[in-house]
Design an enzyme around this catalytic site. Structure first.
Site, PDB file in Angstrom:
ATOM      1  N   GLY A  61       0.803  -1.223   0.000  1.00  0.00           N
ATOM      2  CA  GLY A  61       0.000   0.000   0.000  1.00  0.00           C
ATOM      3  C   GLY A  61       0.831   1.266   0.000  1.00  0.00           C
ATOM      4  N   GLY A  98       1.181   3.300  -2.403  1.00  0.00           N
ATOM      5  CA  GLY A  98       0.431   4.357  -3.066  1.00  0.00           C
ATOM      6  C   GLY A  98      -0.551   5.034  -2.137  1.00  0.00           C
ATOM      7  CE1 TYR A 133      -8.299 -12.058 -15.031  1.00  0.00           C
ATOM      8  CE2 TYR A 133      -7.978 -11.817 -17.397  1.00  0.00           C
ATOM      9  CZ  TYR A 133      -8.787 -12.131 -16.321  1.00  0.00           C
ATOM     10  OH  TYR A 133     -10.084 -12.517 -16.539  1.00  0.00           O
ATOM     11  CB  ILE A 183      17.667  -7.128 -10.478  1.00  0.00           C
ATOM     12  CG1 ILE A 183      18.369  -8.216  -9.665  1.00  0.00           C
ATOM     13  CG2 ILE A 183      18.591  -6.608 -11.576  1.00  0.00           C
ATOM     14  CD1 ILE A 183      18.735  -9.449 -10.469  1.00  0.00           C
ATOM     15  CE  LYS A 241      16.781 -10.650  13.173  1.00  0.00           C
ATOM     16  NZ  LYS A 241      17.931 -10.038  13.869  1.00  0.00           N
ATOM     17  CB  VAL A 286      -8.043   1.020   8.120  1.00  0.00           C
ATOM     18  CG1 VAL A 286      -6.976   2.061   8.406  1.00  0.00           C
ATOM     19  CG2 VAL A 286      -8.068   0.693   6.632  1.00  0.00           C
ATOM     20  N   GLY A 301     -13.837  -2.158 -21.251  1.00  0.00           N
ATOM     21  CA  GLY A 301     -13.037  -3.332 -21.537  1.00  0.00           C
ATOM     22  C   GLY A 301     -12.751  -3.426 -23.026  1.00  0.00           C
ATOM     23  CB  CYS A 327     -15.773   2.783 -21.946  1.00  0.00           C
ATOM     24  SG  CYS A 327     -14.555   2.857 -23.286  1.00  0.00           S
ATOM     25  N   GLY A 333     -19.380  -0.495 -21.918  1.00  0.00           N
ATOM     26  CA  GLY A 333     -20.729  -0.655 -21.380  1.00  0.00           C
ATOM     27  C   GLY A 333     -21.755   0.138 -22.162  1.00  0.00           C
ATOM     28  CG  HIS A 364     -13.107   5.363 -18.803  1.00  0.00           C
ATOM     29  ND1 HIS A 364     -13.281   4.062 -18.371  1.00  0.00           N
ATOM     30  CD2 HIS A 364     -12.778   5.277 -20.110  1.00  0.00           C
ATOM     31  CE1 HIS A 364     -13.058   3.228 -19.375  1.00  0.00           C
ATOM     32  NE2 HIS A 364     -12.748   3.941 -20.449  1.00  0.00           N
ATOM     33  CD  GLU A 375     -14.145   4.626 -14.866  1.00  0.00           C
ATOM     34  OE1 GLU A 375     -13.547   3.795 -15.575  1.00  0.00           O
ATOM     35  OE2 GLU A 375     -15.172   5.242 -15.253  1.00  0.00           O
TER      36      GLU A 375
END
Length: 535
Positions: free
Chosen positions: A16, A18, A54, A148, A189, A241, A355, A382, A384, A509, A511
């Site tokens: 977390g 971000g 994914y 790396i 540790k 939380v 999508g 979109c 949808g 979009h 959202e």
């Protein structure tokens, strides 16, 4: 000079960073300072635009059309800032710039190397946040210390802090303090070892933020302070939380993390004003107007991050209406197998998100038909919206073969077609219609009532659009084209006339512009209609 905070993570991924970085940005803003944020990602893709959900979760889109990491959504939602293409750099983007400069002869015959050329390019990216209008810049380094691929970024921030001075830069390390159930103990540790890796490359954290399931004891904090070389008061607990991620800034504020940051920077500690945020969290925890259930019918349901901004925007709509929103996540392919009634019965609203590709499309279309015929509040986004047009053309207009040319290039009724300016484009990355575009709304429509304005701007990410050849016929049968882009007459919003309580779909979009304290108008009114149906 702009002050810089560099946020790294250790032990495991998905801690977390971000949300933590965004929460700190929020607190600093609420103390009256101007903040910008940035995510540096170690993967070789130039951006996540061509990556599967994914692999990466959702692709977040900024106003200026950058396809970015989903953490930028946290930045905008928590910190109340607007991100840009300078807010997200990847290894691929960094290397592309260096290689292009080398091909142009920009290095004057020198051997191009990771150090100094790649690290210099990373530092250049960090410096894009500098400015007279920025008091504090927060840069999150993706990945986990010890990877790396993260090494050039860690070397770059080490150099950057050295160049700007300790008084102008600090390192914050987010780490895990796991609870071992068999032993009944929390173990420090892994955190010590994570900090040790940082110290080996010359980075000593100024602040240590510890993710944990249970509270840290004083003994744990003392041990972490001693062996990680961090002041005792700067070992910050970040316990899981209970109710909402929006509690995180409040819990961090209780430990004065923002106050300590300002003191390290020798900046004035102004009053912290977060009463409205606390009230918002109280609404999330204890809404006064009951509960509703919204079905989200998608093709990536098994991965919650694929629709991260959708779920957050639904929560925001619930906050605005003082209701708790439960989300019923439904795989569209399950509807194809068993029918819509089995999965959608009893829901108060149905949302079909965006999508790509033809997998799961019949299930989405069946879900939309179920919403239309049973007068269940519906929001399409979109793809949808495109599915809503296909469903309407097939089942209301009677064109059984109506489809999108994305799914059937030979359809006799291509109600959704490739945009004209996309027809000669073959490259996939960064070539869609991306970012913010204007939209003019028709008066006295549900969209107009929601926005309270007839001119808006929204963010896009698509290649296909409604085919205007079918507009007149759709209008004749009750479809309202309530939003149109003035630049190219592209359909942005559709609605249904008649007695349906709320059926709205948009090509953009929404959202991406929803916030906890200011729900997006379409999500707010969608949830309002769903709550009314429940009542």
């Amino acid at each position: 000079m702009t002050k810089h905070i560099f946020v790294t993570g250790g032990v495991v991924s998905s801690l977390g960073k971000g949300i933590t970085a965004a929460s700190i940005a929020f607190l600093l803003k609420r103390r009256g300072y101007r903040v910008k944020m940035q995510k540096l990602d170690p993967y070789l893709n130039v951006d996540p635009g061509t990556m599967s959900p994914y692999q990466h979760g959702e692709v977040y889109v900024t106003d200026d059309g950058a396809e970015t990491d989903l953490d930028l959504g946290h930045y905008e939602r928590f910190a109340e800032i607007t991100c840009s293409r300078d807010s997200n750099y990847t290894t691929g983007k960094i290397y592309s710039s260096v290689i292009q400069r080398e091909r142009e002869g920009g290095y004057l015959g020198k051997t191009v190397q990771v150090i100094p050329h790649i690290s210099d390019e990373i530092k250049k990216a960090i410096s894009q946040l500098d400015g007279k209008d920025v008091d504090i810049a927060i840069t999150e380094i993706g990945g986990t210390v010890g990877d790396i691929e993260s090494l050039p970024f860690l070397e770059a921030i080490r150099q950057y802090r050295h160049q700007i001075g300790r008084e102008n830069g600090l390192f914050m390390h987010l780490t895990l303090v796991p609870y071992i159930r068999a032993a009944g103990e929390m173990k420090t540790k892994p955190s010590q070892q994570s900090v040790g890796i940082l110290q080996e490359i010359g980075i000593v954290p100024d602040i240590l933020v510890c993710r944990c399931e249970r509270p840290l004891s004083d003994e744990h904090k003392e041990k972490l302070s001693l062996f990680c070389n961090v002041k005792r008061e700067l070992v910050i607990e970040e316990q899981d939380v209970k109710n909402s991620i929006y509690e995180v800034p409040i819990e961090l504020a209780k430990q004065d993390i923002d106050k300590y940051i300002l003191e390290l920077f020798h900046m004035h500690v102004k009053d912290l004003k977060i009463d409205d945020w606390i009230q918002m969290v109280n609404t999330v925890v204890s809404p006064k107007s009951g509960e509703i259930e919204i079905a989200v019918v998608g093709k990536y349901i098994s991965l919650r991050d694929a629709y991260k901004s959708i779920y957050e925007a639904l929560t925001h709509g619930g906050i605005a209406n003082d209701v708790r929103v439960h989300i019923r996540m439904i795989e569209s392919e399950d509807i194809e197998k068993d029918g819509a009634e089995k999965y959608l019965s009893g829901v108060n609203g149905i949302l079909v998100p965006g999508g790509f590709g033809d997998r799961g499309i019949p299930g989405k279309i069946d879900a939309i038909r179920y919403a239309r015929e049973n007068k269940i509040p519906f929001l399409g986004i979109c793809l949808g919206m495109q599915c809503a047009v296909i469903e309407f053309t097939r089942n209301v207009l009677g064109h059984a073969t109506a489809n999108s040319s994305e799914f059937d290039p030979n359809t006799s009724h291509p109600v959704i077609a490739l945009m004209e300016d996309q027809k000669k484009i073959t490259a996939k990355g960064g070539t869609m219609r991306l970012g913010q575009y204007p939209c003019v709304i028709k008066d006295k429509t549900k969209a107009a009532l929601a926005y309270g304005s007839l001119k808006i701007n929204e963010r896009h990410r698509h290649r296909y659009e409604f085919n205007p050849l079918f507009k007149a016929e759709c209008e004749k049968h009750g479809m309202i084209f309530s939003g149109t882009c003035p630049d190219n007459n592209l359909t942005e919003i559709i609605e249904l006339s008649g007695d349906h309580p709320w059926f709205v779909a948009c090509q953009f979009h929404p959202e991406f512009k929803s916030r906890p304290l200011s729900a997006h108008p379409l999500f707010r009114d969608f949830i309002k209609a769903a709550a009314k149906k429940q009542a």
